[in-house]
Design a protein around this motif. Structure first.
Motif, mmCIF file in Angstrom:
data_model
loop_
_atom_site.group_PDB
_atom_site.id
_atom_site.type_symbol
_atom_site.label_atom_id
_atom_site.label_comp_id
_atom_site.label_asym_id
_atom_site.label_seq_id
_atom_site.Cartn_x
_atom_site.Cartn_y
_atom_site.Cartn_z
ATOM 1 N N LEU A 290 0.826 -1.207 0.000
ATOM 2 C CA LEU A 290 0.000 0.000 0.000
ATOM 3 C C LEU A 290 0.862 1.259 0.000
ATOM 4 N N VAL A 291 1.889 1.274 0.836
ATOM 5 C CA VAL A 291 2.776 2.438 0.902
ATOM 6 C C VAL A 291 3.427 2.705 -0.452
ATOM 7 N N ASN A 292 3.896 1.649 -1.104
ATOM 8 C CA ASN A 292 4.561 1.812 -2.400
ATOM 9 C C ASN A 292 3.585 2.169 -3.507
ATOM 10 N N MET A 293 2.390 1.627 -3.458
ATOM 11 C CA MET A 293 1.389 1.960 -4.473
ATOM 12 C C MET A 293 0.963 3.418 -4.380
ATOM 13 N N GLU A 294 0.873 3.940 -3.168
ATOM 14 C CA GLU A 294 0.462 5.336 -2.993
ATOM 15 C C GLU A 294 1.480 6.322 -3.557
ATOM 16 N N LYS A 295 2.753 5.969 -3.499
ATOM 17 C CA LYS A 295 3.781 6.893 -3.991
ATOM 18 C C LYS A 295 4.272 6.550 -5.399
ATOM 19 N N ASP A 296 3.743 5.493 -5.974
ATOM 20 C CA ASP A 296 4.135 5.062 -7.326
ATOM 21 C C ASP A 296 3.555 6.025 -8.356
ATOM 22 N N ARG A 309 -8.383 0.793 -10.682
ATOM 23 C CA ARG A 309 -8.467 -0.474 -11.407
ATOM 24 C C ARG A 309 -7.075 -1.033 -11.743
ATOM 25 N N GLN A 310 -6.132 -0.147 -12.047
ATOM 26 C CA GLN A 310 -4.770 -0.618 -12.278
ATOM 27 C C GLN A 310 -4.163 -1.185 -10.988
ATOM 28 N N ILE A 311 -4.390 -0.491 -9.872
ATOM 29 C CA ILE A 311 -3.912 -0.992 -8.586
ATOM 30 C C ILE A 311 -4.606 -2.311 -8.250
ATOM 31 N N ALA A 312 -5.894 -2.402 -8.543
ATOM 32 C CA ALA A 312 -6.644 -3.640 -8.290
ATOM 33 C C ALA A 312 -6.016 -4.802 -9.041
ATOM 34 N N TYR A 313 -5.585 -4.555 -10.277
ATOM 35 C CA TYR A 313 -4.989 -5.665 -11.037
ATOM 36 C C TYR A 313 -3.590 -6.002 -10.518
ATOM 37 N N MET A 314 -2.858 -5.000 -10.042
ATOM 38 C CA MET A 314 -1.560 -5.295 -9.428
ATOM 39 C C MET A 314 -1.752 -6.167 -8.189
ATOM 40 N N PHE A 315 -2.763 -5.842 -7.381
ATOM 41 C CA PHE A 315 -3.058 -6.665 -6.208
ATOM 42 C C PHE A 315 -3.476 -8.079 -6.612
ATOM 43 N N ALA A 433 -9.356 -9.370 -9.547
ATOM 44 C CA ALA A 433 -9.260 -7.939 -9.839
ATOM 45 C C ALA A 433 -10.598 -7.238 -9.611
ATOM 46 N N ARG A 434 -11.692 -7.871 -10.002
ATOM 47 C CA ARG A 434 -13.001 -7.254 -9.787
ATOM 48 C C ARG A 434 -13.291 -7.112 -8.296
ATOM 49 N N SER A 435 -12.836 -8.074 -7.508
ATOM 50 C CA SER A 435 -13.016 -7.972 -6.056
ATOM 51 C C SER A 435 -12.144 -6.853 -5.488
ATOM 52 N N PHE A 436 -10.901 -6.780 -5.934
ATOM 53 C CA PHE A 436 -10.017 -5.717 -5.457
ATOM 54 C C PHE A 436 -10.509 -4.341 -5.911
ATOM 55 N N GLN A 437 -11.152 -4.291 -7.066
ATOM 56 C CA GLN A 437 -11.698 -3.012 -7.536
ATOM 57 C C GLN A 437 -12.715 -2.470 -6.522
ATOM 58 N N LYS A 438 -13.571 -3.339 -6.022
ATOM 59 C CA LYS A 438 -14.568 -2.921 -5.034
ATOM 60 C C LYS A 438 -13.903 -2.481 -3.730
ATOM 61 N N ILE A 439 -12.828 -3.172 -3.358
ATOM 62 C CA ILE A 439 -12.078 -2.789 -2.158
ATOM 63 C C ILE A 439 -11.468 -1.394 -2.342
ATOM 64 N N MET A 440 -10.899 -1.152 -3.508
ATOM 65 C CA MET A 440 -10.288 0.147 -3.786
ATOM 66 C C MET A 440 -11.335 1.248 -3.830
ATOM 67 N N GLU A 441 -12.471 0.964 -4.397
ATOM 68 C CA GLU A 441 -13.546 1.969 -4.482
ATOM 69 C C GLU A 441 -14.071 2.347 -3.100
ATOM 70 N N ALA A 442 -13.942 1.424 -2.130
ATOM 71 C CA ALA A 442 -14.428 1.695 -0.778
ATOM 72 C C ALA A 442 -13.391 2.429 0.068
ATOM 73 N N SER A 443 -12.164 2.536 -0.429
ATOM 74 C CA SER A 443 -11.093 3.066 0.430
ATOM 75 C C SER A 443 -10.231 4.145 -0.192
ATOM 76 N N THR A 444 -10.359 4.457 -1.461
ATOM 77 C CA THR A 444 -9.481 5.391 -2.152
ATOM 78 C C THR A 444 -9.978 6.818 -2.061
ATOM 79 N N VAL A 445 -9.079 7.742 -1.719
ATOM 80 C CA VAL A 445 -9.419 9.168 -1.660
ATOM 81 C C VAL A 445 -8.325 9.956 -2.358
ATOM 82 N N ALA A 446 -8.678 11.120 -2.909
ATOM 83 C CA ALA A 446 -7.699 11.980 -3.554
ATOM 84 C C ALA A 446 -6.836 12.658 -2.497
#
Length: 447
Positions: A290-296, A309-315, A433-446
């Motif tokens: 998570l730390v590395n994805m945020e600063k990537d 969605r790109q992060i979801a596929y990496m996960f 990836a579709r499952s991780f997409q939902k996880i990201m949508e519930a937790s991602t903020v600008a």
């Protein structure tokens, strides 16, 4: 032709044919040499018998004169000290031989054709030596009246047809600034074709390794803002080195607020509701990701939907490739690795299971570590993450890029698998990836 000297010394010369062969192969230029015709000839530190005797030459040996004379005395390249003097009248003749010139500051002279042979001296820059044999990239010369060996990679003045010359070198097409540590370097050359290159921010190339030459080369700048000077050199098939060129670029990490953060509480609540309980080891591994994805900066940091969605596929890829550990691992068993380039030494490692020697070589310049010599370093998390992210977004693994399948207006999780491993388990990873997409949508903020 063979002479026996003082019953103890036998010198065999294949005159003409040997030198003609070298000339045909383009291994050395032609020089006028002094050939010793007497059974022995004293070598002195100066032009006269009152000077110290340094050594002795023997009949049939060839040496190259420096051009300095004093009456009948001539100065020649003899050993690793200063150029020496011989009395040439009646004891020598002249001959055309193949020769080469030392192009580095000082060149090691060895007892045999390899670095494992004993070091017997050095040849100074600009000194010329008659070539009397070769073994691969090593050349045999007369040095202090003994047949010795020097490496041809440090020979040549540019006149030989085996010489190689760097004519241009730049970073990011001569850009003045960059906000990314990952840059592209370009070079032009003349003479023979390069097969290897080395690159470094150190002028002496300390720690740099030779890598297979490519027309477009990527390099990772050192961390920290400021001017970066990069040095570059080529090597050809004969082992000859080019001149060194450098270019500078100013690196300043982007301070832009663009990008996204992942709220940990919301992330883990949704994650556990989707995939179940997590061990502390799994949590530690995910937190590092998570730390590395945020600063990537390689994912789509300007488009929240695409980024998630790109992060979801990496996960999704990580979950599958490391068997739910979320930490870099080594491929299980040796059944598959026998077909890898380089064999089992280059079996799968990391988050995406980096395989094949040629991929370890490609990634070495990206991560700034020689993974070919040290393949297990691909297991270090910081290296493993860079390998995964850079490889997926720049198409290093298969030539396919993640951004070609997940971008604005398109999300193809099935074919995104082609980025790493064809369509192997493509449907399974698409479901993750579709499952991780939902996880990201519930937790991602600008930011």
């Amino acid at each position: 032709m063979e002479w026996k000297i003082n019953q103890f010394r036998t010198v065999t010369l294949i005159v003409g044919v040997m030198f003609a062969t070298f000339a045909q192969q383009g291994l050395a230029e032609t020089c006028s040499a002094i050939k010793v015709t007497n059974s022995y000839l004293n070598v002195r530190s100066g032009p006269g018998t009152n000077y110290e005797k340094i050594g002795t030459m023997h009949s049939g040996e060839y040496y190259i004169a420096t051009g300095k004379t004093s009456g009948a005395w001539k100065q020649v390249w003899f050993d690793g000290g200063k150029a020496r003097w011989i009395y040439s009248q009646s004891y020598t003749s002249t001959a055309k031989v193949n020769c080469d010139v030392v192009s580095t500051a000082a060149l090691n002279v060895r007892s045999g054709p390899g670095t494992h042979y004993r070091l017997v001296g050095t040849a100074p820059s600009g000194s010329h030596w008659a070539v009397i044999g070769s073994d691969g990239v090593w050349k045999k010369v007369w040095y202090a009246s003994e047949a010795r060996w020097i490496h041809s990679g440090y020979l040549g003045n540019g006149s030989s047809n085996t010489a190689i010359q760097l004519t241009g070198f730049n970073i990011n097409k001569s850009a003045a600034n960059t906000s990314s540590r990952f840059v592209t370097v370009y070079s032009t050359y003349s003479g023979s074709t390069p097969i290897m290159y080395r690159i470094s921010e150190k002028s002496n190339f300390s720690g740099a390794t030779w890598k297979a030459f490519e027309n477009k080369i990527t390099f990772t700048l050192s961390a920290g803002n400021g001017a970066k000077k990069v040095y570059f050199q080529l090597k050809n098939q004969q082992g000859r080195l080019s001149n060194v060129m450098s270019d500078s670029i100013a690196f300043k990490a982007s301070s832009s607020a663009q990008g996204f953060n992942i709220k940990r509480k919301e992330f883990y609540n949704k994650f556990r509701a989707t995939f179940g309980r997590l061990s502390q080891s799994q949590v530690d591994g995910i937190n590092y990701l998570l730390v590395n994805m945020e600063k990537d900066t390689r994912p789509a940091i300007k488009n929240k939907t695409v980024w998630m969605r790109q992060i979801a596929y990496m996960f999704s890829t990580t979950k599958h490739e490391v068997a739910n550990t979320y930490k870099p691992i080594t491929e299980y068993g040796n059944e598959n690795c026998r077909r890898y380039d380089g064999g089992c030494r280059y079996k799968g490692r990391g988050y995406v299971q980096l395989t094949h020697k040629y991929n370890y070589r490609k990634m070495s310049s990206i991560v700034g570590v020689d993974l070919v010599s040290n393949p297990t370093k691909a297991l270090e998390p910081n290296i493993a993450y860079t390998v995964m992210s850079y490889g997926m977004f720049y198409g290093v693994f298969t030539g396919k890029k993640l951004g070609s399948y997940i971008l604005a207006g398109k999300t193809d999780y099935v074919n995104a698998r082609r980025v790493v491993n064809g369509l192997d388990k493509a449907q399974l990873l698409a479901g993750y990836a579709r499952s991780f997409q939902k996880i990201m949508e519930a937790s991602t903020v600008a930011r």
